[in-house]
Design an enzyme around this catalytic site. Structure first.
Site, short mmCIF file in Angstrom:
data_model
loop_
_atom_site.label_atom_id
_atom_site.label_comp_id
_atom_site.label_asym_id
_atom_site.label_seq_id
_atom_site.Cartn_x
_atom_site.Cartn_y
_atom_site.Cartn_z
N CYS A 121 0.75 -0.99 0.07
CA CYS A 121 -0.03 -0.06 0.00
C CYS A 121 0.87 1.24 -0.06
O CYS A 121 2.07 1.17 0.26
CB CYS A 121 -0.98 -0.02 1.30
SG CYS A 121 -2.18 1.02 1.24
N CYS A 168 -0.12 3.97 1.69
CA CYS A 168 -0.54 5.24 2.79
C CYS A 168 0.63 5.49 4.01
O CYS A 168 0.60 6.56 4.36
CB CYS A 168 -1.68 4.86 3.58
SG CYS A 168 -1.70 3.28 4.33
N LYS A 177 -12.09 -4.96 2.12
CA LYS A 177 -11.74 -4.20 3.05
C LYS A 177 -12.67 -2.97 3.56
O LYS A 177 -12.94 -2.03 2.36
CB LYS A 177 -10.29 -3.63 2.97
CG LYS A 177 -9.73 -2.61 3.77
CD LYS A 177 -8.28 -2.50 3.49
CE LYS A 177 -7.65 -1.26 4.51
NZ LYS A 177 -6.03 -1.01 3.83
N ARG A 184 -3.26 3.67 12.66
CA ARG A 184 -2.89 4.76 12.13
C ARG A 184 -1.82 5.53 12.83
O ARG A 184 -0.87 6.44 12.29
CB ARG A 184 -4.05 5.76 11.45
CG ARG A 184 -4.90 4.87 10.32
CD ARG A 184 -6.07 5.49 9.73
NE ARG A 184 -6.80 4.73 9.04
CZ ARG A 184 -7.85 4.99 8.45
NH1 ARG A 184 -8.45 6.02 8.85
NH2 ARG A 184 -8.27 4.17 7.52
N ARG A 236 -11.16 7.42 4.07
CA ARG A 236 -10.88 6.52 2.89
C ARG A 236 -12.16 5.92 2.27
O ARG A 236 -12.18 4.74 1.76
CB ARG A 236 -9.81 5.34 3.68
CG ARG A 236 -8.62 5.86 4.09
CD ARG A 236 -7.63 4.59 4.07
NE ARG A 236 -6.73 4.69 5.10
CZ ARG A 236 -5.89 5.39 4.97
NH1 ARG A 236 -5.75 6.36 4.19
NH2 ARG A 236 -4.73 5.45 5.79
N GLU A 251 -16.45 -7.67 -4.69
CA GLU A 251 -14.97 -7.19 -4.52
C GLU A 251 -14.14 -8.61 -4.47
O GLU A 251 -13.10 -8.76 -4.97
CB GLU A 251 -14.71 -6.56 -3.20
CG GLU A 251 -15.02 -5.03 -3.34
CD GLU A 251 -14.24 -4.17 -4.14
OE1 GLU A 251 -13.04 -5.02 -4.73
OE2 GLU A 251 -14.21 -3.01 -4.23
N LYS A 273 -11.50 -7.92 6.13
CA LYS A 273 -11.09 -6.92 7.31
C LYS A 273 -11.72 -5.85 7.43
O LYS A 273 -12.43 -5.29 6.60
CB LYS A 273 -9.60 -6.45 6.68
CG LYS A 273 -9.05 -5.69 7.57
CD LYS A 273 -7.84 -4.98 6.96
CE LYS A 273 -7.15 -3.90 7.90
NZ LYS A 273 -6.21 -3.10 6.89
N SER A 323 -6.46 -3.58 14.71
CA SER A 323 -5.78 -2.86 15.76
C SER A 323 -6.90 -2.25 16.67
O SER A 323 -6.74 -2.49 17.93
CB SER A 323 -4.82 -1.38 15.24
OG SER A 323 -6.27 -0.76 14.38
N TYR A 369 -2.62 -9.26 16.29
CA TYR A 369 -1.51 -8.61 17.08
C TYR A 369 -1.23 -9.48 18.35
O TYR A 369 -0.43 -9.54 18.98
CB TYR A 369 -1.91 -7.15 17.48
CG TYR A 369 -2.07 -6.38 16.47
CD1 TYR A 369 -0.96 -5.87 15.73
CD2 TYR A 369 -3.20 -6.04 16.06
CE1 TYR A 369 -0.88 -4.96 14.54
CE2 TYR A 369 -3.33 -5.25 14.80
CZ TYR A 369 -2.17 -4.75 14.12
OH TYR A 369 -2.29 -4.01 12.78
#
Ligand code: PBG
Length: 322
Positions: free
Chosen positions: A119, A121, A194, A204, A216, A232, A247, A273, A312
């Protein structure tokens, strides 16, 4: 006869529950997301994600090795470069932070599977996932840069490319670019579905990738849409994605299930996250039992149909499962 049904018979002891358990987690299911930054000896904790760090390459190597020791053998890398510009050039530069990190891992910890998040970003000064003109994220020019990024990642030694920008046609472009450079063996795990999600907030901070203007929603999906998710997923499948990802995970279990039923490729889900931060925060306040809730969330994600979970919690859970 008036026999009542007694499902409780199979719940009486842990041994019998273990015998009839339908869903089991294994460290092999997990992909461990890691944030790599410039410098040496850097291990900077993300305030909204306790236990998650920005790691310089030397520290990253220690983390990858430690993960391997508890059976977590796949990682996905996010680069946090010092220098950002409008075209995200550090994403595809040969000596960009992600490329250097990939090379270091492949040199030092050979059997770990290195997945490169693909990506822009984290690399653009405006924080959007593509290039901007007149306030718009342009699709096709962005896709060109993403394809270049994929080749740079593969040249550095990435074992798998995970495109996450939600630009149209990114799987075709990346597949063609990889093949043209002799990387026809490198699989693509597409972030096919997504959503434009509030659950990405802590990420972020970790990747310093919050958009500097707007949001976004012009490229990531509307959380209200499920049929569009199938479209998609279908597009990426047809373009040659080897694996499909949904996601975030827990708020979208219905979508995971639908993708699992419709496509015969491995399905991944990303416990993002915000999902992690919510568990951590409530546990810190003493409101929930962290280990139990984390295990329950991950089990639900797998039960819904995701054979692969980006989390995580990978290392913490692997420890607990062994
Ligand atoms: C974009 C990307 C994002 C995440 C993974 N890849 C953030 C975004 O779209 O803003 C989020 C992961 C997380 O929240 O844990 N490259």
């Amino acid at each position: 006869m008036n026999l009542i049904e007694r499902p409780r018979r199979l719940r009486r002891t842990e041994t019998i529950r273990a015998l009839v358990r339908e869903t089991r987690l294994s460290p092999d299911d997990f992909v461990y997301p890691l944030f790599v930054c410039e410098g040496e000896g850097v291990r900077r904790e993300i305030s909204s994600m306790p236990g998650v760090f920005n790691l310089s390459i030397d520290e990253l190597l220690k983390e990858v090795e430690a993960a391997g020791k508890v059976g977590v053998r796949s990682v996905i890398l996010f680069g946090v470069p010092d220098k950002k510009d409008s075209a995200g050039s550090q994403a595809y530069s040969e000596d960009g932070i992600t490329q250097r990190a990939i090379r270091a891992i492949k040199r030092e910890v050979k059997d770990t599977l290195v997945i490169a998040d693909n990506c822009l970003c984290e690399y653009t000064d405006h924080g959007h996932c593509g290039v901007i003109e007149a306030g718009e994220v342009l699709n096709d020019p962005s896709v060109e840069l993403l394809a270049r990024t994929a080749v740079a990642q593969a040249e550095a030694g990435a074992d798998m490319i995970a495109p996450s920008s939600m630009m149209d046609g990114f799987v075709t472009a990346i597949r063609e670019a990889l093949d043209a450079s002799g990387f026809e063996q490198i699989p693509i795990m597409s972030y096919a579905v997504k959503y434009a999600s509030g659950f990405y907030g802590p990420f972020r901070e970790a990747a310093q990738s919050a958009p500097q203007f707007g949001d976004r929603r012009g490229y990531q999906m509307d959380p209200a849409n499920a049929r569009e998710a199938m479209r998609e997923a279908e597009l990426d499948y047809e373009q040659g994605a080897d694996m499909l990802m949904v996601k975030p995970a827990l708020p979208y279990l219905d979508i995971i299930r639908a993708v699992r039923e419709r496509f015969d490729v491995p399905v991944a889900a990303y416990q993002v996250s915000g999902e992690y931060a919510m568990i951590k925060a409530a546990a810190k306040l003493g409101w929930i039992d962290e280990e139990r809730v984390a295990l329950e969330s991950l089990t639900s994600i797998k039960r819904a149909g995701a054979g692969i979970i980006l989390t995580y919690y990978a290392v913490e859970m692997a420890n607990r499962l062994s």
